[in-house]
Scaffold this motif. Structure first.
Motif, PDB file in Angstrom:
ATOM      1  N   GLU A 277      -3.537  26.237  41.499  1.00 17.95           N
ATOM      2  CA  GLU A 277      -2.163  26.148  42.009  1.00 17.95           C
ATOM      3  C   GLU A 277      -1.599  24.731  41.907  1.00 17.95           C
ATOM      4  O   GLU A 277      -0.433  24.555  41.559  1.00 17.95           O
ATOM      5  CB  GLU A 277      -2.114  26.633  43.461  1.00 17.95           C
ATOM      6  CG  GLU A 277      -0.722  26.848  44.000  1.00 17.95           C
ATOM      7  CD  GLU A 277       0.080  27.923  43.283  1.00 17.95           C
ATOM      8  OE1 GLU A 277       1.320  27.827  43.272  1.00 17.95           O
ATOM      9  OE2 GLU A 277      -0.515  28.871  42.735  1.00 17.95           O
ATOM     10  N   THR A 278      -2.403  23.716  42.190  1.00 16.51           N
ATOM     11  CA  THR A 278      -1.896  22.342  42.090  1.00 16.51           C
ATOM     12  C   THR A 278      -1.598  21.981  40.641  1.00 16.51           C
ATOM     13  O   THR A 278      -0.608  21.307  40.354  1.00 16.51           O
ATOM     14  CB  THR A 278      -2.892  21.323  42.690  1.00 16.51           C
ATOM     15  OG1 THR A 278      -4.166  21.493  42.061  1.00 16.51           O
ATOM     16  CG2 THR A 278      -3.039  21.489  44.182  1.00 16.51           C
ATOM     17  N   GLU A 279      -2.427  22.458  39.720  1.00 15.46           N
ATOM     18  CA  GLU A 279      -2.183  22.213  38.294  1.00 15.46           C
ATOM     19  C   GLU A 279      -0.904  22.931  37.846  1.00 15.46           C
ATOM     20  O   GLU A 279      -0.126  22.404  37.049  1.00 15.46           O
ATOM     21  CB  GLU A 279      -3.384  22.716  37.478  1.00 15.46           C
ATOM     22  CG  GLU A 279      -3.344  22.354  36.025  1.00 15.46           C
ATOM     23  CD  GLU A 279      -4.553  22.879  35.257  1.00 15.46           C
ATOM     24  OE1 GLU A 279      -4.459  22.929  34.025  1.00 15.46           O
ATOM     25  OE2 GLU A 279      -5.574  23.245  35.881  1.00 15.46           O
ATOM     26  N   TYR A 280      -0.678  24.118  38.375  1.00 11.15           N
ATOM     27  CA  TYR A 280       0.511  24.912  38.069  1.00 11.15           C
ATOM     28  C   TYR A 280       1.775  24.159  38.500  1.00 11.15           C
ATOM     29  O   TYR A 280       2.740  24.035  37.737  1.00 11.15           O
ATOM     30  CB  TYR A 280       0.401  26.264  38.782  1.00 11.15           C
ATOM     31  CG  TYR A 280       1.494  27.253  38.457  1.00 11.15           C
ATOM     32  CD1 TYR A 280       1.488  27.970  37.272  1.00 11.15           C
ATOM     33  CD2 TYR A 280       2.526  27.498  39.360  1.00 11.15           C
ATOM     34  CE1 TYR A 280       2.474  28.899  36.985  1.00 11.15           C
ATOM     35  CE2 TYR A 280       3.516  28.428  39.090  1.00 11.15           C
ATOM     36  CZ  TYR A 280       3.482  29.125  37.905  1.00 11.15           C
ATOM     37  OH  TYR A 280       4.472  30.032  37.626  1.00 11.15           O
ATOM     38  N   ILE A 281       1.755  23.616  39.711  1.00 13.78           N
ATOM     39  CA  ILE A 281       2.906  22.884  40.237  1.00 13.78           C
ATOM     40  C   ILE A 281       3.107  21.575  39.480  1.00 13.78           C
ATOM     41  O   ILE A 281       4.237  21.186  39.185  1.00 13.78           O
ATOM     42  CB  ILE A 281       2.758  22.664  41.760  1.00 13.78           C
ATOM     43  CG1 ILE A 281       2.910  24.010  42.465  1.00 13.78           C
ATOM     44  CG2 ILE A 281       3.762  21.653  42.289  1.00 13.78           C
ATOM     45  CD1 ILE A 281       2.552  24.021  43.927  1.00 13.78           C
ATOM     46  N   GLU A 282       2.017  20.895  39.135  1.00  9.78           N
ATOM     47  CA  GLU A 282       2.119  19.653  38.342  1.00  9.78           C
ATOM     48  C   GLU A 282       2.751  19.913  36.981  1.00  9.78           C
ATOM     49  O   GLU A 282       3.553  19.127  36.501  1.00  9.78           O
ATOM     50  CB  GLU A 282       0.749  18.997  38.175  1.00  9.78           C
ATOM     51  CG  GLU A 282       0.234  18.316  39.426  1.00  9.78           C
ATOM     52  CD  GLU A 282       1.182  17.262  39.973  1.00  9.78           C
ATOM     53  OE1 GLU A 282       1.663  16.419  39.189  1.00  9.78           O
ATOM     54  OE2 GLU A 282       1.455  17.282  41.184  1.00  9.78           O
TER      55      GLU A 282
END
Length: 149
Positions: free
Chosen positions: A97-102
């Protein structure tokens, strides 16, 4: 089963991961009788040339990493290929999820830099439309655009 057709289908699957609908289309192109298609599909599955779970996993990873697609666009493309709903639910387990938002922040920022003219509102709308066209969720886009404009 025709060994020539079987060989062509095996090479087709070995070249790149395929889903059942792509194999069915290839069999139509090769003029395989509809009565024989199930035999070819089962042979390809049994010999690990055709694996839809593997196809979905690779499709999601590659479209996210290489084309910067969001969930909505990936889901649409998978549904278009006739992937069962149960496989679509499992498709997101590999995406962090953090990679998705980044990735979303990165494409919004890149688009903002590319836009040379217009008011802040016009730039906002262009960035929003671009991220939406890439398949990201509108609530996420709005949340991350607020900090830029």
């Amino acid at each position: 089963m025709d060994s020539k057709v079987l060989n062509q289908l095996a090479r087709y699957c070995a070249y790149q991961e395929r889903c059942t609908s792509e194999i069915k289309q290839k069999m139509k192109d090769l003029l395989v009788a509809e009565t024989d298609q199930a035999l070819y599909l089962s042979w390809l599955s049994e010999n690990n040339y055709l694996n839809e779970a593997r196809f979905v996993e690779i499709f999601v990873r590659s479209k996210f990493n290489q084309k910067n697609w969001g969930r909505n666009k990936i889901m649409f493309e998978l549904k278009k290929r006739g992937i069962p709903e149960s496989m679509l639910i499992n498709a997101w387990e590999d995406l962090d999820e953090t990679e998705y938002i980044e990735k979303l922040k990165k494409i919004i920022l890149k688009k903002k830099v590319e836009i040379k003219t217009g008011t802040n509102q016009q730039k906002y709308q262009k960035c929003y439309a671009f991220a939406l066209s890439k398949g990201y969720e509108s609530s996420l886009i709005v949340a991350h655009l607020k900090g830029l404009f």
